[in-house]
Design a protein around this motif. Sequence first.
Motif, PDB file in Angstrom:
ATOM      1  N   GLN A  68      -3.009  46.832 -40.357  1.00  0.00           N
ATOM      2  CA  GLN A  68      -2.531  45.457 -40.193  1.00  0.00           C
ATOM      3  C   GLN A  68      -3.670  44.449 -40.378  1.00  0.00           C
ATOM      4  N   PHE A  69      -4.837  44.753 -39.777  1.00  0.00           N
ATOM      5  CA  PHE A  69      -5.963  43.823 -39.912  1.00  0.00           C
ATOM      6  C   PHE A  69      -6.442  43.754 -41.364  1.00  0.00           C
ATOM      7  N   LYS A  70      -6.403  44.884 -42.025  1.00  0.00           N
ATOM      8  CA  LYS A  70      -6.832  44.899 -43.429  1.00  0.00           C
ATOM      9  C   LYS A  70      -5.888  44.032 -44.276  1.00  0.00           C
ATOM     10  N   GLY A 240     -16.819  48.053 -46.548  1.00  0.00           N
ATOM     11  CA  GLY A 240     -16.044  49.126 -45.915  1.00  0.00           C
ATOM     12  C   GLY A 240     -15.035  48.491 -44.972  1.00  0.00           C
ATOM     13  N   ILE A 241     -13.810  49.015 -44.951  1.00  0.00           N
ATOM     14  CA  ILE A 241     -12.768  48.318 -44.178  1.00  0.00           C
ATOM     15  C   ILE A 241     -13.009  48.383 -42.674  1.00  0.00           C
ATOM     16  N   GLU A 287     -18.418  31.221 -59.616  1.00  0.00           N
ATOM     17  CA  GLU A 287     -17.092  30.851 -60.123  1.00  0.00           C
ATOM     18  C   GLU A 287     -16.031  31.810 -59.579  1.00  0.00           C
ATOM     19  N   GLU A 288     -16.454  33.054 -59.385  1.00  0.00           N
ATOM     20  CA  GLU A 288     -15.506  34.066 -58.891  1.00  0.00           C
ATOM     21  C   GLU A 288     -16.168  34.866 -57.771  1.00  0.00           C
ATOM     22  N   VAL A 289     -15.383  35.158 -56.747  1.00  0.00           N
ATOM     23  CA  VAL A 289     -15.852  36.080 -55.699  1.00  0.00           C
ATOM     24  C   VAL A 289     -14.871  37.252 -55.645  1.00  0.00           C
ATOM     25  N   HIS A 290     -15.379  38.435 -55.912  1.00  0.00           N
ATOM     26  CA  HIS A 290     -14.548  39.645 -55.883  1.00  0.00           C
ATOM     27  C   HIS A 290     -14.863  40.417 -54.604  1.00  0.00           C
ATOM     28  N   LEU A 291     -13.808  40.779 -53.914  1.00  0.00           N
ATOM     29  CA  LEU A 291     -13.963  41.520 -52.655  1.00  0.00           C
ATOM     30  C   LEU A 291     -13.419  42.933 -52.859  1.00  0.00           C
ATOM     31  N   ILE A 292     -14.319  43.914 -52.787  1.00  0.00           N
ATOM     32  CA  ILE A 292     -13.903  45.314 -52.949  1.00  0.00           C
ATOM     33  C   ILE A 292     -13.745  45.899 -51.551  1.00  0.00           C
ATOM     34  N   LEU A 293     -12.525  46.212 -51.175  1.00  0.00           N
ATOM     35  CA  LEU A 293     -12.271  46.792 -49.846  1.00  0.00           C
ATOM     36  C   LEU A 293     -12.260  48.307 -49.971  1.00  0.00           C
ATOM     37  N   LEU A 294     -13.326  48.905 -49.469  1.00  0.00           N
ATOM     38  CA  LEU A 294     -13.515  50.352 -49.641  1.00  0.00           C
ATOM     39  C   LEU A 294     -12.939  51.129 -48.461  1.00  0.00           C
TER      40      LEU A 294
END
Lengths: 467, 177
Positions: A68-70, A240-241, A287-294
């Motif tokens: 849920q938090f993720k 990391g999540i 210009e862009e921020v990419h968030l990788i949720l591992l």
Amino acid sequence: MSTDVSPIKIKENVKEALQNGNLRKAVKFATGGAIQTRRKTIGGIPDWEEIRQKNHQTKQKVIANLKQFKEQFAQNCSKNGFRVHNAPDAASARGLIYKIAQERGITRIVKSKSLTTEEIHLNPYLIEKGLDVLETDLGEYIIQLKDQMPSHLIVPALHLSKKDVGELFQEKLGCEYSEDPVELLQVARRTLREKFLEAEMGITGANFGIADPGMVCVVENEANAHLSLTLPKIHVIVMGIEKLIPRISDLPNFLKVLPPSATGQKASTYVNFIGSVGQNIHGEGPEEVHLILLDNGRSKIAQDPELKETVSCIRCGACLDACPVYRQIGGHAYGWAYMGPIGITLAPQYLGESEGRYAPFLCTLCKACKEVCPVKINLPLHLLTLRRRIVESGNSKTIEKLGISLWGFGARHPGIYRFTSWFPKKIQTLIGSKTPIPAPGHTKTRHLPPFDPKGFRARFRKKEHKK
Amino acid sequence: MIDTFKSSLEAVSGRVHQPASPDQLPNLLHSILKDLGADQMAIDGSHEVSSLIPELKDHIRIIDPMAHDYASRKNLLASCPNALVSAPYAIAETGTLVFTYNKFHSTLPHFLSLNIIALLDPNTLLPTQAALLSHLKEEELKNMVLVTGPSRTADIEKVLVLGAHGPATLHVILNLQ
């Protein structure tokens, strides 16, 4: 850096480390100082224990509701302009980052220190693909030049002396040899400043992901993370999540414990908050921020009723400094990105029991790690659980299995147990009460305490008789 | 709170200055710049800094990064050793300056120069991080950096060295308004 390092080689690595006097001296010096500084800083925080407990509770809440938090975090970050990507495993995270770079024609990347990117072996992958990836934290830069892994969660080049660094810079950067840390830093600063100004992509980790209002917090001392996340036009955050916390109001308690635990500071020099995307009117900012949720196994651990607490680590490194095993062997012996007590707890969980089966045994169960953990993870208890599981699943060594089976048999047959326990005390009487009995393997680097010639049973009977 | 802020920042190698009266501010600034051997200084475009320019421009070369395009601005700031900036808030407990960014503010001067002089209105001091986070509006929180002293590293044999990638010196002038 080789990607075939593995905790499966722990035993060989430990032997090698124990024979390296310079390494042991360097690690002992660095960790000893860290313990003292930490103790002094914490002494000035009267509500330390209360804060630890609150942090523990906050993290337990996150673990219990990780999904849920993720989702909340991802939704809020998307609203704030982030491009959110889910990476179920290391390979998908690496692939996503490469794709982002490839689609934009990016070749020059600067990175700030991120253990999560060490975990997924990001640098070797991107470099193999032809990208110029440069670590900018001084310690990480040193070990990248040296083609090594970090040997500490916070101080990556802790195992190297200033002489080592001087020789390395002379060889790799062509500068004059110096052992002066100030001069060495100036060389690194000059070299890396140019790279910052040219970089097209900056990659950082995240210390905290705040679900509400959907923002990321990056803590550092050098300002290299700040330059990595502001100068290039593309910013990629690898998180990391388990780094999630529910609300911004939860953050101060974590910012109170992280710096003292990591470096002994009252506050870290820089705390960067990233919660929106878009350049200002001067054309500054990414210009862009990419968030990788591992994920990479984190969700699975969060559902483990016995071990879920282990994903609440904030990677402060305090347990390493406190650990009597780490202080003897340093970080490389552990064979992967995470070392020390937290490393041996995570190894079988992240890498699989087969690959990580020796790791949980690299511990004396002294509980020093539990005492210092700022989020109160009961590491010794979890190590016992992992050991039990490894034995139960048949992943322990044949000799250990045989020994435990024999002991179990004896324990169920008191007559046999009494008879076999008679031998050690007899041998001890024959060789002298103070001479330790040699035990293969065990006594190579330490003494086995002498057996009591009288024996436990005799002493126990005597005590009972007195009553 | 001022004393707490001062002692906390000085404990992490920052310097705190307070002019005897508001009209002494330019003199104090001149004195700091002289000690730094400064012949040029970048500015952050804030109102507080801009209002001092008339009194400074005859004594030192002022570099206004906003007068240059982004590509040249980066290089210009990276080669300018001194910068005068303004901090909208600070935290007393830890001696922390708080820089919040919106679409009008430049972020670069705070980090690219070797020596930073920051103006701070002591009325904006807040006691703790928790107080700061509850005081600020959500939009301010979303782009913010907390700065506690000059940049530092102890990555080589645990020897502390200032000026890792950001400023090596940080002077804070308590600017009573």
